[in-house]
Each structure stands twice: as C-alpha cells, then as structure tokens.
Scaffold this active site. Structure first.
Site, PDB file in Angstrom:
ATOM      1  N   ASP A 194       1.560   5.025   1.646  1.00 50.96           N
ATOM      2  CA  ASP A 194       1.261   5.933   2.752  1.00 50.96           C
ATOM      3  C   ASP A 194       1.827   7.313   2.456  1.00 50.96           C
ATOM      4  O   ASP A 194       2.895   7.443   1.874  1.00 50.96           O
ATOM      5  CB  ASP A 194       1.866   5.405   4.052  1.00 50.96           C
ATOM      6  N   ASP A 239      10.345   3.362  13.150  1.00 47.26           N
ATOM      7  CA  ASP A 239      11.110   2.276  13.766  1.00 47.26           C
ATOM      8  C   ASP A 239      12.489   2.080  13.132  1.00 47.26           C
ATOM      9  O   ASP A 239      13.519   2.302  13.763  1.00 47.26           O
ATOM     10  CB  ASP A 239      10.303   0.971  13.812  1.00 47.26           C
ATOM     11  N   ASP A 245       0.852  -1.191   0.000  1.00 55.84           N
ATOM     12  CA  ASP A 245       0.000   0.000   0.000  1.00 55.84           C
ATOM     13  C   ASP A 245       0.890   1.244   0.000  1.00 55.84           C
ATOM     14  O   ASP A 245       2.114   1.136   0.087  1.00 55.84           O
ATOM     15  CB  ASP A 245      -0.941  -0.006   1.209  1.00 55.84           C
TER      16      ASP A 245
HETATM   17  P1  ATP Z   1       4.420  -3.337   5.213  1.00 53.19           P
HETATM   18  O1  ATP Z   1       3.152  -2.536   5.089  1.00 53.19           O
HETATM   19  O2  ATP Z   1       5.048  -3.740   3.938  1.00 53.19           O
HETATM   20  O3  ATP Z   1       4.316  -4.446   6.193  1.00 53.19           O
HETATM   21  P2  ATP Z   1       5.395  -0.887   6.362  1.00 53.19           P
HETATM   22  O4  ATP Z   1       6.793  -0.411   6.594  1.00 53.19           O
HETATM   23  O5  ATP Z   1       4.528  -0.071   5.470  1.00 53.19           O
HETATM   24  O6  ATP Z   1       5.514  -2.376   5.854  1.00 53.19           O
HETATM   25  P3  ATP Z   1       3.399  -0.521   8.374  1.00 53.19           P
HETATM   26  O7  ATP Z   1       3.099  -1.402   9.547  1.00 53.19           O
HETATM   27  O8  ATP Z   1       2.397  -0.371   7.296  1.00 53.19           O
HETATM   28  O9  ATP Z   1       4.771  -1.056   7.776  1.00 53.19           O
HETATM   29  O10 ATP Z   1       3.780   0.896   8.974  1.00 53.19           O
HETATM   30  C1  ATP Z   1       3.997   2.038   8.153  1.00 53.19           C
HETATM   31  C2  ATP Z   1       5.167   2.856   8.691  1.00 53.19           C
HETATM   32  O11 ATP Z   1       4.875   3.318  10.020  1.00 53.19           O
HETATM   33  C3  ATP Z   1       6.470   2.072   8.832  1.00 53.19           C
HETATM   34  O12 ATP Z   1       7.200   2.073   7.627  1.00 53.19           O
HETATM   35  C4  ATP Z   1       7.165   2.815   9.941  1.00 53.19           C
HETATM   36  O13 ATP Z   1       7.812   3.962   9.432  1.00 53.19           O
HETATM   37  C5  ATP Z   1       6.034   3.267  10.837  1.00 53.19           C
HETATM   38  N1  ATP Z   1       5.764   2.309  11.939  1.00 53.19           N
HETATM   39  C6  ATP Z   1       4.894   1.283  11.932  1.00 53.19           C
HETATM   40  N2  ATP Z   1       4.894   0.623  13.092  1.00 53.19           N
HETATM   41  C7  ATP Z   1       5.784   1.246  13.888  1.00 53.19           C
HETATM   42  C8  ATP Z   1       6.241   1.061  15.233  1.00 53.19           C
HETATM   43  N3  ATP Z   1       5.764   0.061  15.983  1.00 53.19           N
HETATM   44  N4  ATP Z   1       7.155   1.923  15.720  1.00 53.19           N
HETATM   45  C9  ATP Z   1       7.630   2.940  14.955  1.00 53.19           C
HETATM   46  N5  ATP Z   1       7.250   3.162  13.697  1.00 53.19           N
HETATM   47  C10 ATP Z   1       6.335   2.345  13.152  1.00 53.19           C
HETATM   48 MG    MG Z   2       2.409  -0.377   5.059  1.00 50.94          MG
END
Ligand code: ATP
Ligand code: MG
Length: 457
Positions: free
Chosen positions: A76, A157, A74
């Site tokens: 963001d 993170d 997705d």
């Molecule tokens: P994917 O969606 O492919 O699993 P993602 O990196 O987009 O990976 P998400 O869980 O959708 O992961 O979170 C979006 C963003 O929010 C992350 O890339 C990160 O920058 C931030 N994020 C998410 N969870 C945390 C957390 N627990 N602590 C700090 N930052 C976070």
């Molecule tokens: Mg994501």
C-alpha cells in the site's frame, strides 16, 4: 545530519497516546529494510509521485511484515496527492470507493492501492448503519477527510501499522512508536484504546488477528477494555464481520485466534450459539472446533485450498444437538427436528455474520451428509460416494470422531470402502446387511450419539 538530530531527540520514554508530531526517523543504517524487498511497481509509484512534488510512502502491512521477515500480502502507498492527482500521474489508475476514494494502479495482475493521507474522523472509520446522509451528503466531510502525514499516522489502528517507508531516501518514519513495538513484539493501539474501539469495534478483532499472525502479545492497555466492549461488535454490519471472520480463521493461525477470541469473550459476540455450546458441552465443543482449526491451519501451511463452508459447518455444529433436542421435545420427529435446527441456527448466525448463500447451502449439505453416512445398505454407499459433497462430509465425520463422538467405527469403514476394489466393497455391504445397526435409520443413531457424547465428558 538530520538523521543524527532525530537520533538524539529519539524519546527514551515508552510511546504514549500523546499526539506526536515529530517522527522518529530511521536511516538506512538503522533498519533492516531494503528497497528491493518491496514490489518494484509500488516503489515506482512512490518515486513518480515524489518527482511530481508530492509526499509518498509505502505504508502499513508491507512495512510491518518486511521488518519481521514475513512476505507481505500486498503493498500500500500513502500520499499527499488527492485521488484525482494520483490518477493524472498514471495511465493504468482507477479511482474506486464511494465514501473514501482510493486509487488502484494496475500492473497486470498486481494492484497497488494508493490512498491519500487522511485525518481521524471517528464516524468515518466505523462502517456504520446510521442514516448515510451525514456521510454521503458531506462535502464538508470530504474536505475534512484528507489530512497531513502526521494525521494519517494517528488515525491508523496499531503502532506497528503506522510505519512509513520512503524507498528513495531509504528511511522509516515512525510517529507512533511502531519500531519499538515491532522489536518488543507488541500490539498497541494508537490513542485511547477504549475510544478507538468505540470508533470501530472491528479493531478488537484486528488486535487478535495480528497477535496470532505475528505471534505478538497485546499490550495491557490495548487488551484491557476488550472484554467490556466485546458486545459492541453486534453493531458492526454483518457483511463486514463475514470478511473479518474469514481473515481471522483462514489465514493460517485459526487455532490461536480461536483461543484468544474465547478468552477475550469476542467469540460469544460472533458465534452466540457455539459459545452457548461451549458453556454446556465444553470438552466436546472445544475439541471439535480446535481440531477443525488445527487442520485448517495445516492445509494453509501446505498451500492446500480451504473452504469457508467447512469452517462454518464445524464452528456451528456443536450448537446443533441441543437445538434439535429442544425441537424434538416440542414434538418434531428427529429428522425434521435436525433440519429445522440447522435452518434456524444458520439464519440466526447470518444476522451476526452474513454468510453468503453459496456457503450456507454447502454447510447444510455437509450436515445432511452426517445423517446419510451411517446408512450404507444396498446402493446407498455408492450413491453417496458419487455425491460431490462426499469428501467434505467424510472429512467432517472424521472431525466429529476426533472430538470423541462415538460412531461405531464409521469413519474407518468409509476409509476402507473408498480404498477397496468393487468386489470387496460388495462384501462390506453384505456384512452390513448381517445386522449392523448403524446401517439402519438415522433417528436411532442420533439418540445414541448424543448419549455417548455425554459419556465421554
Ligand atoms: P494485512 O493486509 O497483512 O492483513 P494490513 O496491516 O495491511 O494487514 P489492511 O486491512 O490491509 O491491514 O489495512 C491496511 C492499513 O490500514 C493498516 O495497516 C492500518 O494502518 C490501516 N487500517 C486498516 N483497518 C483499520 C481500522 N479499522 N482502523 C484504523 N486503521 C486501519
Ligand atoms: Mg494490507
């Protein structure tokens, strides 16, 4: 000009957890991203917000994945506009979330999540169980939540998740050394690892998940505190852990994830019963769980559906025999002992990981089916075949056999039975009547099974 300037001050040292307020800026010639690779809706939102005078970027997983040639799940957007300001720009926008307001902008089935820049507030990150008044009551808190772009980068993170892409200027802003870590295939926490895990223990699971998904290593300082802090996962609400567990095991890299979780002692914190089985029947337990996950990964790769019920049935199964044996020792007959063991195991597991009822029932059905598959006399085989859970039960039987459980060729029998026309099925059933012990009752069967299981080790 600006590009050149930033290039020249590009730090040669490895990124540290020191607060970096000047980003590394990569112009369009210095990275592989192209605007067209991103969702045109997401790009449209960024353009619109920028035209309205706000800062806006594509951020997180989509930037990371595209740099690595992976199709993002997705897209963001992060922006300096408040949720209300974002909503005012788009007709198809909805504010969601209680503590943190986010905006969802809808384009048919695609939803773009737009988040306002936030600063790091440890107690905001962890979805904690403490009295919510500190959070809910807090206007102060809410005022503090929003931050600058720099702060937004620092509260994320991993360095590779803190990259901001501006599709208008076609530049990447990197505050945390994420581009370096993408190139070197490293998962690195931003800031002091121990502190960041204490803020939110789920980050330990996320480190493992991204390492497996991207085939990255986990940087030494990031991996170091994990074993010591693994037990703190117990403080995470069970519902959140359920979501995380699904992402860990059903995203196509489950086998790799499992090996890392065991190695880092995170598996014990998530599945205490199975970790105990792993200690006492290592070969069988390890093979069964690994095979289940290898199959799951294969199904994901082939675009076939995967079910949480089968996954949890497999993860927990090795913990059952010991529990049932104990209850039998207390005087319960075999079948009630087995049912009681299943019930107890699942309710204990649900305190850690809140598996919803719609999955716990099928887990028990898959297990029950294991008692019934050997009993094939008369009409029993055909009744089983009609059972909607037959396929899962049969697949589970094959899984047990693949881990070395001796079943007297039961899997093969069922494979043939399904393929044959009715007349030949009758013949198979009458052959059974000629004295195959396995067509008999489950209690005898179970005792033999556990004896043989230890034989293979
Ligand atoms: P994917 O969606 O492919 O699993 P993602 O990196 O987009 O990976 P998400 O869980 O959708 O992961 O979170 C979006 C963003 O929010 C992350 O890339 C990160 O920058 C931030 N994020 C998410 N969870 C945390 C957390 N627990 N602590 C700090 N930052 C976070
Ligand atoms: Mg994501």
């Amino acid at each position: 000009m600006l590009k050149k300037l930033f290039q020249s001050i590009r730090p040669s040292v490895r990124p540290t957890h020191a607060h970096r307020t000047t980003p590394q800026v990569l112009g369009s010639q210095q990275h592989s991203l192209q605007r067209q690779q991103f969702s045109r809706h997401a790009v449209g939102i960024v353009e619109r917000l920028q035209q309205a005078g706000y800062q806006a970027y594509l951020v997180g997983g989509c930037v990371r994945d595209l740099l690595l040639g992976i199709t993002p799940k997705d897209f963001d957007v992060a922006t300096s506009a408040t949720p209300e300001q974002v909503r005012a720009e788009f007709r198809n926008a909805r504010i969601i979330g209680r503590r943190f307001k986010l905006v969802h902008v809808h384009f048919g089935r695609e939803i773009i999540e737009v988040a306002t820049f936030r600063a790091n507030h440890p107690e905001d990150e962890a979805e904690d169980t403490r009295n919510s008044s500190r959070h809910e009551s807090g206007r102060i808190l809410r005022d503090n939540v929003y931050g600058t772009l720099e702060e937004d980068a620092q509260r994320r993170d991993f360095t590779i998740n803190a990259l901001y892409y501006d599709p208008v200027a076609e530049r990447i802003l990197d505050y945390a050394g994420g581009v370096h870590d993408v190139r070197n295939k490293l998962i690195r926490l931003i800031g002091d690892p121990k502190q960041r895990y204490q803020e939110d223990a789920v980050r330990m699971l996320r480190a493992v998940r991204f390492a497996a998904k991207l085939d990255f290593g986990i940087e030494r300082r990031t991996v170091e505190p994990i074993r010591e802090l693994a037990a703190s996962l117990r403080d995470i609400p069970a519902a959140r852990l359920f979501e995380e567990t699904l992402k860990l095991f059903l995203s196509g890299h489950g086998a790799h994830v499992y090996e890392m979780l065991v190695d880092l002692q995170l598996f014990d914190a998530l599945f205490p019963g199975s970790a105990y089985a792993l200690e006492h029947e290592p070969e069988y337990t390890h093979t069964l769980i690994r095979n289940a996950l290898v199959n799951t990964d294969l199904r994901v790769a082939q675009g076939k559906p995967v079910t949480p019920a089968f996954l949890f049935a497999a993860l927990l199964w090795p913990a059952l025999p010991m529990r049932a044996a104990y209850l039998q020792g207390q005087g319960l007959p075999p079948i009630p002992a087995m049912q009681e063991a299943a019930h107890g195991l699942i309710s204990e597991q649900c305190q850690r990981i809140a598996i919803p009822k719609r999955f716990t029932l099928p887990i028990k059905e898959i297990w029950d089916m294991q008692e019934r598959l050997p009993r094939r006399n008369g009409k029993r085989a055909d009744v089983l075949l009609e059972n909607p859970r037959f396929r899962a039960g049969y697949d589970f039987l094959l899984l047990r056999e693949s881990a070395g459980e001796q079943t007297n060729g039961l899997g093969q029998w069922w494979t043939e039975y399904q393929e044959l026309p009715d007349r030949e099925r009758r013949a198979m059933i009458s052959e059974l009547a000629g004295g195959d012990e396995d067509s008999g009752s489950a209690p005898r069967k179970r005792r033999r099974t556990s004896k043989r299981k230890s034989d293979v080790e």
